[in-house]
Design a protein around this motif. Structure first.
Motif, short mmCIF file in Angstrom:
data_model
loop_
_atom_site.label_atom_id
_atom_site.label_comp_id
_atom_site.label_asym_id
_atom_site.label_seq_id
_atom_site.Cartn_x
_atom_site.Cartn_y
_atom_site.Cartn_z
N ARG A 43 -11.26 -9.78 -1.82
CA ARG A 43 -10.93 -9.36 -0.45
C ARG A 43 -9.48 -9.73 -0.12
N ILE A 44 -9.05 -10.92 -0.50
CA ILE A 44 -7.67 -11.33 -0.27
C ILE A 44 -6.71 -10.41 -1.03
N ASP A 45 -7.05 -10.09 -2.28
CA ASP A 45 -6.21 -9.23 -3.10
C ASP A 45 -6.02 -7.86 -2.44
N ALA A 46 -7.07 -7.31 -1.85
CA ALA A 46 -6.98 -5.99 -1.24
C ALA A 46 -6.34 -6.00 0.14
N LEU A 47 -6.51 -7.09 0.89
CA LEU A 47 -6.14 -7.07 2.30
C LEU A 47 -4.89 -7.87 2.66
N LEU A 48 -4.37 -8.67 1.74
CA LEU A 48 -3.22 -9.50 2.07
C LEU A 48 -1.97 -8.66 2.33
N ALA A 49 -1.68 -7.70 1.49
CA ALA A 49 -0.57 -6.77 1.68
C ALA A 49 -1.10 -5.38 1.33
N PRO A 50 -1.92 -4.81 2.22
CA PRO A 50 -2.67 -3.60 1.86
C PRO A 50 -1.82 -2.34 1.71
N ALA A 51 -2.12 -1.62 0.66
CA ALA A 51 -1.56 -0.29 0.42
C ALA A 51 -2.72 0.60 0.01
N VAL A 52 -2.86 1.74 0.66
CA VAL A 52 -3.97 2.64 0.37
C VAL A 52 -3.44 3.89 -0.33
N GLU A 53 -4.31 4.50 -1.12
CA GLU A 53 -3.96 5.76 -1.80
C GLU A 53 -3.83 6.88 -0.79
N TRP B 89 -3.82 -4.44 12.54
CA TRP B 89 -3.73 -4.37 11.08
C TRP B 89 -2.83 -3.21 10.69
N GLN B 90 -2.09 -3.40 9.60
CA GLN B 90 -1.21 -2.36 9.08
C GLN B 90 -1.49 -2.13 7.61
N VAL B 91 -1.36 -0.89 7.17
CA VAL B 91 -1.46 -0.56 5.75
C VAL B 91 -0.33 0.41 5.43
N PHE B 92 0.09 0.38 4.18
CA PHE B 92 1.05 1.36 3.70
C PHE B 92 0.27 2.48 3.05
N ASP B 93 0.47 3.72 3.51
CA ASP B 93 -0.21 4.89 2.96
C ASP B 93 0.68 5.49 1.88
N LYS B 94 0.29 5.33 0.62
CA LYS B 94 1.10 5.83 -0.50
C LYS B 94 1.25 7.35 -0.48
N SER B 95 0.21 8.06 -0.01
CA SER B 95 0.26 9.52 -0.04
C SER B 95 1.30 10.09 0.91
N SER B 96 1.52 9.44 2.05
CA SER B 96 2.49 9.95 3.02
C SER B 96 3.78 9.13 3.06
N GLY B 97 3.76 7.94 2.43
CA GLY B 97 4.92 7.08 2.44
C GLY B 97 5.17 6.43 3.80
N THR B 98 4.12 6.31 4.61
CA THR B 98 4.28 5.74 5.95
C THR B 98 3.38 4.52 6.14
N THR B 99 3.72 3.76 7.16
CA THR B 99 2.90 2.62 7.55
C THR B 99 1.97 3.08 8.66
N LEU B 100 0.69 2.75 8.51
CA LEU B 100 -0.30 3.09 9.53
C LEU B 100 -0.73 1.80 10.22
N ARG B 101 -1.00 1.89 11.50
CA ARG B 101 -1.44 0.73 12.28
C ARG B 101 -2.78 1.04 12.92
N TRP B 102 -3.70 0.06 12.92
CA TRP B 102 -5.01 0.25 13.53
C TRP B 102 -4.96 -0.15 15.01
#
Length: 150
Positions: free
Chosen positions: A36-46, A96-109
């Motif tokens: 969980r830490i590995d996935a959520l510490l600096a999250p980047a999604v496909e 929470w924020q994630v980097f979306d690799k498909s769009s190259g943007t940061t998304l915020r919840w």
């Protein structure tokens, strides 16, 4: 003498499992917490999808889209991450924020995933100021290059 702390079974923010005295198979609890830490510490999604990919790579993360199917049912909006041959999920919290690799943007919840939408470059108008337009275009380009908008 200090007072002993009493913990719930899982952490409040990242839903990490806690260890307890005399607990059997502590390694399973620790490994889940590390995954969980590995996935959520600096999250980047496909990207975003409503059903899991056929052959995900270990560590692959996705935002679960609308009307989720298969093993993602009832997980809309959550972050799905693949670890140890199974999907794990984290329901995001405000900010929470994630980097979306498909769009190259940061998304915020914030009650859903949102990307900053940048203004269009200036066009038209009664008076054209070349310097102001160039500055606005440069600002928008800089924000886009930083992954802050679409």
């Amino acid at each position: 003498m200090t007072t002993a702390l009493t913990y719930a079974t899982r952490s409040a923010r990242l839903d990490l499992p806690f260890l307890f005295a005399a607990q059997a198979q502590k390694e399973a609890t620790v490994n889940e917490a590390l995954a969980r830490i590995d996935a959520l510490l600096a999250p980047a999604v496909e990207g975003e999808a409503s059903s899991p990919p056929i052959a995900p790579a270990p560590g692959e993360c996705w935002i679960v889209g609308a009307q989720p199917q298969d093993s993602w049912e009832e997980r809309e909006g959550s972050i799905a991450f693949f670890s140890a041959g199974a999907w794990m999920f984290a329901m995001p919290q405000a900010g929470w924020q994630v980097f979306d690799k498909s769009s190259g943007t940061t998304l915020r919840w914030m009650d859903g995933w949102h990307a900053l939408t940048l203004p269009a470059a200036p066009a038209g108008g009664a008076v054209i100021d070349g310097e102001a337009r160039a500055a606005i275009v440069a600002l928008v380009d800089s924000l886009r290059a930083a992954g802050l908008g679409t």
